[in-house]
Design a protein around this motif. Structure first.
Motif, PDB file in Angstrom:
ATOM      1  N   TRP A   1      -6.579  32.294   0.548  1.00  0.00           N
ATOM      2  CA  TRP A   1      -7.588  31.290   0.833  1.00  0.00           C
ATOM      3  C   TRP A   1      -7.953  30.479  -0.400  1.00  0.00           C
ATOM      4  O   TRP A   1      -7.726  30.880  -1.536  1.00  0.00           O
ATOM      5  CB  TRP A   1      -8.814  31.891   1.478  1.00  0.00           C
ATOM      6  N   TYR A   2      -8.518  29.317  -0.126  1.00  0.00           N
ATOM      7  CA  TYR A   2      -8.979  28.384  -1.148  1.00  0.00           C
ATOM      8  C   TYR A   2     -10.496  28.235  -1.057  1.00  0.00           C
ATOM      9  O   TYR A   2     -11.072  28.382   0.022  1.00  0.00           O
ATOM     10  CB  TYR A   2      -8.377  26.989  -0.926  1.00  0.00           C
ATOM     11  N   ILE A   3     -11.093  27.914  -2.167  1.00  0.00           N
ATOM     12  CA  ILE A   3     -12.474  27.447  -2.199  1.00  0.00           C
ATOM     13  C   ILE A   3     -12.404  25.962  -2.509  1.00  0.00           C
ATOM     14  O   ILE A   3     -11.814  25.554  -3.516  1.00  0.00           O
ATOM     15  CB  ILE A   3     -13.316  28.148  -3.284  1.00  0.00           C
ATOM     16  N   VAL A   4     -12.990  25.149  -1.648  1.00  0.00           N
ATOM     17  CA  VAL A   4     -12.982  23.704  -1.824  1.00  0.00           C
ATOM     18  C   VAL A   4     -14.413  23.247  -2.090  1.00  0.00           C
ATOM     19  O   VAL A   4     -15.336  23.612  -1.361  1.00  0.00           O
ATOM     20  CB  VAL A   4     -12.412  22.991  -0.583  1.00  0.00           C
TER      21      VAL A   4
ATOM     22  N   GLU B   1     -12.392  17.444   6.491  1.00  0.00           N
ATOM     23  CA  GLU B   1     -12.391  17.209   7.939  1.00  0.00           C
ATOM     24  C   GLU B   1     -13.368  18.159   8.637  1.00  0.00           C
ATOM     25  O   GLU B   1     -14.075  17.755   9.561  1.00  0.00           O
ATOM     26  CB  GLU B   1     -10.990  17.393   8.522  1.00  0.00           C
ATOM     27  N   PHE B   2     -13.393  19.402   8.186  1.00  0.00           N
ATOM     28  CA  PHE B   2     -14.311  20.379   8.762  1.00  0.00           C
ATOM     29  C   PHE B   2     -15.756  19.944   8.578  1.00  0.00           C
ATOM     30  O   PHE B   2     -16.550  19.986   9.522  1.00  0.00           O
ATOM     31  CB  PHE B   2     -14.079  21.748   8.112  1.00  0.00           C
ATOM     32  N   LEU B   3     -16.117  19.523   7.364  1.00  0.00           N
ATOM     33  CA  LEU B   3     -17.493  19.107   7.096  1.00  0.00           C
ATOM     34  C   LEU B   3     -17.875  17.884   7.920  1.00  0.00           C
ATOM     35  O   LEU B   3     -18.953  17.838   8.509  1.00  0.00           O
ATOM     36  CB  LEU B   3     -17.691  18.821   5.605  1.00  0.00           C
ATOM     37  N   LEU B   4     -16.992  16.912   7.990  1.00  0.00           N
ATOM     38  CA  LEU B   4     -17.266  15.711   8.776  1.00  0.00           C
ATOM     39  C   LEU B   4     -17.463  16.060  10.256  1.00  0.00           C
ATOM     40  O   LEU B   4     -18.364  15.536  10.905  1.00  0.00           O
ATOM     41  CB  LEU B   4     -16.140  14.692   8.608  1.00  0.00           C
ATOM     42  N   ALA B   5     -16.627  16.951  10.765  1.00  0.00           N
ATOM     43  CA  ALA B   5     -16.754  17.359  12.167  1.00  0.00           C
ATOM     44  C   ALA B   5     -18.022  18.179  12.384  1.00  0.00           C
ATOM     45  O   ALA B   5     -18.705  18.004  13.400  1.00  0.00           O
ATOM     46  CB  ALA B   5     -15.523  18.157  12.586  1.00  0.00           C
ATOM     47  N   ASP B   6     -18.336  19.054  11.444  1.00  0.00           N
ATOM     48  CA  ASP B   6     -19.521  19.899  11.576  1.00  0.00           C
ATOM     49  C   ASP B   6     -20.792  19.064  11.669  1.00  0.00           C
ATOM     50  O   ASP B   6     -21.711  19.409  12.397  1.00  0.00           O
ATOM     51  CB  ASP B   6     -19.595  20.862  10.388  1.00  0.00           C
ATOM     52  N   TRP B   7     -20.833  17.963  10.955  1.00  0.00           N
ATOM     53  CA  TRP B   7     -22.010  17.092  10.952  1.00  0.00           C
ATOM     54  C   TRP B   7     -21.855  15.868  11.854  1.00  0.00           C
ATOM     55  O   TRP B   7     -22.713  14.998  11.872  1.00  0.00           O
ATOM     56  CB  TRP B   7     -22.325  16.637   9.521  1.00  0.00           C
TER      57      TRP B   7
ATOM     58  N   SER C   1     -10.324  22.159  -5.566  1.00  0.00           N
ATOM     59  CA  SER C   1      -9.730  23.020  -4.558  1.00  0.00           C
ATOM     60  C   SER C   1      -8.915  24.058  -5.311  1.00  0.00           C
ATOM     61  O   SER C   1      -7.930  23.722  -5.958  1.00  0.00           O
ATOM     62  CB  SER C   1      -8.846  22.212  -3.614  1.00  0.00           C
ATOM     63  N   ARG C   2      -9.370  25.314  -5.254  1.00  0.00           N
ATOM     64  CA  ARG C   2      -8.663  26.334  -6.029  1.00  0.00           C
ATOM     65  C   ARG C   2      -8.325  27.534  -5.160  1.00  0.00           C
ATOM     66  O   ARG C   2      -9.103  27.948  -4.305  1.00  0.00           O
ATOM     67  CB  ARG C   2      -9.469  26.757  -7.242  1.00  0.00           C
ATOM     68  N   LEU C   3      -7.157  28.064  -5.426  1.00  0.00           N
ATOM     69  CA  LEU C   3      -6.665  29.232  -4.713  1.00  0.00           C
ATOM     70  C   LEU C   3      -7.418  30.466  -5.191  1.00  0.00           C
ATOM     71  O   LEU C   3      -7.604  30.675  -6.394  1.00  0.00           O
ATOM     72  CB  LEU C   3      -5.165  29.398  -4.961  1.00  0.00           C
TER      73      LEU C   3
ATOM     74  N   GLY D   1      -8.140  20.912   0.585  1.00  0.00           N
ATOM     75  CA  GLY D   1      -9.219  19.949   0.360  1.00  0.00           C
ATOM     76  C   GLY D   1      -9.422  19.041   1.549  1.00  0.00           C
ATOM     77  O   GLY D   1     -10.557  18.809   1.983  1.00  0.00           O
ATOM     78  N   HIS D   2      -8.333  18.541   2.101  1.00  0.00           N
ATOM     79  CA  HIS D   2      -8.436  17.645   3.258  1.00  0.00           C
ATOM     80  C   HIS D   2      -8.940  18.385   4.506  1.00  0.00           C
ATOM     81  O   HIS D   2      -9.725  17.838   5.275  1.00  0.00           O
ATOM     82  CB  HIS D   2      -7.092  16.972   3.534  1.00  0.00           C
TER      83      HIS D   2
END
Length: 103
Positions: free
Chosen positions: A42-45, A14-20, A35-37, A9-10
């Motif tokens: 891999w996870y889907i968040v 961080e990825f979304l914040l950096a992407d934008w 956030s699920r395995l 989740g974290h």
């Protein structure tokens, strides 16, 4: 799997914040809803801005990498502009409108 659901989740946030290119001061405008395995690697968040129906779904692999082709879903259309975004910072509104227009 060394990565936990919380870690994933974290990483996705961080990825979304950096992407934008969203500054740290606006981090609290986003929440991790789920956030699920999926499988073993891999996870889907699911991320959101509280109070809005828009959702980001980001895959986070056990390596800590995010799939750059994340999914954005919203029942709202980008052509509606900023009608429902009166109380959010400008950058958050711009991100939501841009995502709504592109999907």
């Amino acid at each position: 799997m060394l990565l936990t659901a919380t870690d994933a989740g974290h990483i996705a946030l961080e990825f979304l914040l950096a992407d934008w290119n969203i500054l740290e001061e606006y981090r609290d405008w986003f929440i991790i809803l789920n956030s699920r395995l999926v499988g073993e690697t891999w996870y889907i968040v699911e991320l959101a801005v509280p109070g809005f129906p828009d959702r980001w779904y980001i895959q986070v692999y056990d390596t800590g990498e995010c799939d750059p082709n994340y999914t954005f879903k919203s029942p709202l259309n980008g052509s509606d502009g900023f009608l429902d975004l009166g109380n959010v910072p400008e950058i958050i509104g711009e991100v939501l409108v841009s995502e709504r227009k592109s999907r």
